[in-house]
Design a protein around this motif. Structure first.
Motif, mmCIF file in Angstrom:
data_model
loop_
_atom_site.group_PDB
_atom_site.id
_atom_site.type_symbol
_atom_site.label_atom_id
_atom_site.label_comp_id
_atom_site.label_asym_id
_atom_site.label_seq_id
_atom_site.Cartn_x
_atom_site.Cartn_y
_atom_site.Cartn_z
ATOM 1 N N TYR A 48 16.668 -10.212 -32.527
ATOM 2 C CA TYR A 48 15.464 -9.378 -32.464
ATOM 3 C C TYR A 48 15.215 -8.683 -33.798
ATOM 4 O O TYR A 48 16.103 -8.051 -34.353
ATOM 5 N N GLU A 49 13.997 -8.853 -34.305
ATOM 6 C CA GLU A 49 13.621 -8.224 -35.573
ATOM 7 C C GLU A 49 12.099 -8.110 -35.555
ATOM 8 O O GLU A 49 11.391 -9.000 -36.010
ATOM 9 N N ARG A 63 8.759 -9.952 -37.515
ATOM 10 C CA ARG A 63 9.093 -11.162 -38.283
ATOM 11 C C ARG A 63 8.082 -12.261 -37.959
ATOM 12 O O ARG A 63 7.668 -12.434 -36.823
ATOM 13 N N LEU A 64 7.712 -13.031 -38.965
ATOM 14 C CA LEU A 64 6.751 -14.115 -38.775
ATOM 15 C C LEU A 64 7.480 -15.415 -38.420
ATOM 16 O O LEU A 64 8.435 -15.807 -39.096
ATOM 17 N N ARG A 65 7.042 -16.081 -37.348
ATOM 18 C CA ARG A 65 7.568 -17.402 -36.985
ATOM 19 C C ARG A 65 6.404 -18.386 -37.016
ATOM 20 O O ARG A 65 5.432 -18.221 -36.290
ATOM 21 N N ASP A 112 8.499 -11.074 -32.413
ATOM 22 C CA ASP A 112 8.081 -11.890 -33.559
ATOM 23 C C ASP A 112 6.556 -12.025 -33.550
ATOM 24 O O ASP A 112 5.931 -12.014 -32.488
ATOM 25 N N GLU A 148 1.735 -11.605 -31.053
ATOM 26 C CA GLU A 148 3.115 -11.175 -30.866
ATOM 27 C C GLU A 148 3.713 -11.935 -29.683
ATOM 28 O O GLU A 148 3.086 -12.061 -28.634
#
Ligand code: CU
Ligand code: CU
Length: 331
Positions: free
Chosen positions: A78-79, A82-84, A123, A167
């Motif tokens: 979990y962060e 962050r872009l995925r 993310d 998100e």
């Protein structure tokens, strides 16, 4: 393209079902059926004399062809923020789903099911979609997101592009699929895939597998003629899935079957825990799970014994038409 009716396929499958290893699936009238099967040459050759595990199982391709569909990308911690990023391209493609049986699919990135999309809760998921197919398509994601990212209103024409960005939430096992009309056709043609969102609180490390159940109507009569997990008949009968005894195995299971109202997974000789939709604290302890169209969930098991464990749809007909495989549990 091979002409395959549901009935012919059942007849062709009969000798397999009567093979010793599959005693419990024996098909009535198998002598007559076997006789007729001999006249359905192209299927008989592939299916007729098969042992139902290993090289004789009527599956297309080599042992690692479906690795990218079976093994998801690793979970990330979990962060938030962050872009995925993923890129999905819709392509028309004829795919071989059973030996000698070709299906004129509409695909994401050339496979049915499409690639596994994975993100962690929090993310920012960005999916660049290009439509290189011959029909208008979209990507509709299950989960929570703004409605202008829902893949329903912004239809992407042939040659067009769209960027979905939202998100990722809630944690769970989800699905994505095309939402152009006629919807039944766009989904059945192959435009779907697994969408895993890892919860903030990570799941325990495991041998992780993805299984998307589907069907193919190869003669256009509105009934499926073949059933699979991850796109090819009997693939995991030909290439059993090797896992380790006493170590956690996690299966992300989804049902993308059209035409039939439900599909199911039944495991032999052991029990698993099942979490519907991969959310909440609601776990069931069982050896069979039934999913309606679009349903999905997470299975967890530590096999107690080594050996060869069968798994298949508990609809016997689906089993005989391709939806069957094995785990090879080793130390
Ligand atoms: Cu579509
Ligand atoms: Cu859906």
């Amino acid at each position: 393209m091979a002409k395959v009716t549901r009935r012919n396929l059942l007849l062709a499958a009969a000798p397999i079902a009567a093979a010793p290893v599959l005693g419990k699936l024996a098909f009535e009238g198998d002598a007559a059926a076997a006789d007729r099967t001999a006249h359905h040459a192209h299927h008989a050759a592939a299916l007729g004399h098969a042992a139902m595990i290993g090289a004789g199982a009527p599956a297309v391709g080599g042992p690692h062809d479906l690795d990218a569909l079976l093994h998801p990308p690793p979970a990330l911690p979990y962060e938030p923020g962050r872009l995925r990023e993923y890129t999905l391209t819709a392509l028309d493609k004829e795919i071989e789903v059973a030996p000698g049986v070709f299906f004129p699919a509409w695909t994401y990135n050339g496979t049915v099911p499409g690639p596994v999309i994975r993100a962690t809760e929090g993310d920012i998921l960005r999916v660049r979609f290009a439509n290189a197919g011959s029909h208008p398509h979209t990507i509709h994601f299950h989960g929570i997101h703004p409605t202008n990212m829902d893949g329903v209103f912004e239809i992407v024409d042939s040659g067009g592009q769209f960027i979905y960005e939202f998100e990722a939430r809630p944690g769970g096992m989800h699905l994505y699929h095309c939402h152009s009309t006629p919807l039944k056709k766009h989904i059945h043609k192959g435009l779907y895939g697994a969408f895993i969102i890892d919860p903030k609180e990570p799941r325990a490390p495991a041998q992780e597998l993805v299984m998307v159940m589907n069907g193919y109507d190869t003669d256009g009569d509105g009934e499926n003629n073949l059933y699979t997990v991850n796109g090819r008949t009997f693939y995991y009968a030909r290439y059993p899935i090797r896992v380790k005894r006493s170590e956690l195995v996690r299966i992300y299971l989804a049902n993308a079957t059209e035409f039939d109202l439900v599909n199911s997974l039944h495991l032999h000789a052991d029990f698993f825990r099942y979490q519907p939709t991969g959310t909440g604290d609601n776990w069931e302890y069982t050896d069979i799970v039934v999913q309606a169209q679009g349903q999905r969930g997470v299975l967890e098991i530590e096999f107690a014994q080594t050996g060869t464990f069968m798994f298949h749809a508990h609809q016997s007909e689906f089993t005989e038409l391709g939806w069957m495989g094995f785990f090879d549990v080793v130390d």
